[in-house]
Write an enzyme that holds these catalytic residues in place. Sequence first.
Site, PDB file in Angstrom:
ATOM      1  N   CYS A 117       0.837  -1.195   0.000  1.00  7.93           N
ATOM      2  CA  CYS A 117       0.000   0.000   0.000  1.00  7.93           C
ATOM      3  C   CYS A 117       0.875   1.250   0.000  1.00  7.93           C
ATOM      4  O   CYS A 117       1.517   1.555   1.013  1.00  7.93           O
ATOM      5  CB  CYS A 117      -0.931   0.000   1.219  1.00  7.93           C
ATOM      6  N   PRO A 118       0.929   1.995  -1.100  1.00  9.45           N
ATOM      7  CA  PRO A 118       1.758   3.211  -1.099  1.00  9.45           C
ATOM      8  C   PRO A 118       1.207   4.289  -0.177  1.00  9.45           C
ATOM      9  O   PRO A 118       1.970   5.130   0.309  1.00  9.45           O
ATOM     10  CB  PRO A 118       1.704   3.654  -2.568  1.00  9.45           C
TER      11      PRO A 118
END
Length: 262
Positions: A156-157
């Site tokens: 998850c950026p």
Amino acid sequence: MASRRVTRKWEVFAGRNRFWCDGRLMTAPQPGVFALTLALICGTCALHFAFDCPFLAARVSGAVPALGAALCGATLAALLRTALSDPGIIPRAAPAEAAALEPPDAGRPPPRAREVLVRGRPVKLKYCFTCKMFRPPRASHCSLCDNCVDRFDHHCPWVGNCVGKRNYRYFYAFVVSLSFLAVFVFACAVAHLALLARGAGLAAALRASPASALVAAVCFLSVWSVLGLAGFHTYLASTDQTTNEDVSLHLTSTFLSISYLY
């Protein structure tokens, strides 16, 4: 005589993660989007506490700032715990172990998978050619962090980290608390503008509190995706799946459907 310094494992870590505070905290190799997430949440909440909360506390209830502070604190705590903790990285094979699995004189790589018996049941293990090991079931290799992560969900950026076995519960708490926070802040901003617009009109209310209009717009644009994400992960948690498994299942189903048509 000076004592010999001990080299710690994080100092010779083979992946791309970054370590902070003497190895106690870790992030993904590029945590810039995480900083953007943190800035958006803190900035929106700051406007909410500066403009909406004083007005609503005087006109509606003194519990409004307290509830907003509780939701904001829970959201930031879950975000930081997700972003700065180990997601479940599986250590790579030691040189001796890697040489045993891939002897230089063998002439061919080890098999891509093998089965082992766990409590009398066969379990399939896949081989990771980067980490030089047979990784456990439901583990996967993250190409961005260059690590195998146990019960890998996704990278998850927005939180700047992988989501896996050791931090998934914090990620889920972050998504759910962020949903409640976005709805609450949006409702407060709309209520503020609605009370100001009584008798004076909406245009006068927007001129009187442009920050509330900005907060309402940001929350309105983001709340749909956040609510959808919270619902999706609630479905995954209730069915004991990961995002990686769900996506792989749908891709397989799509491929089989296309193959059937042709």
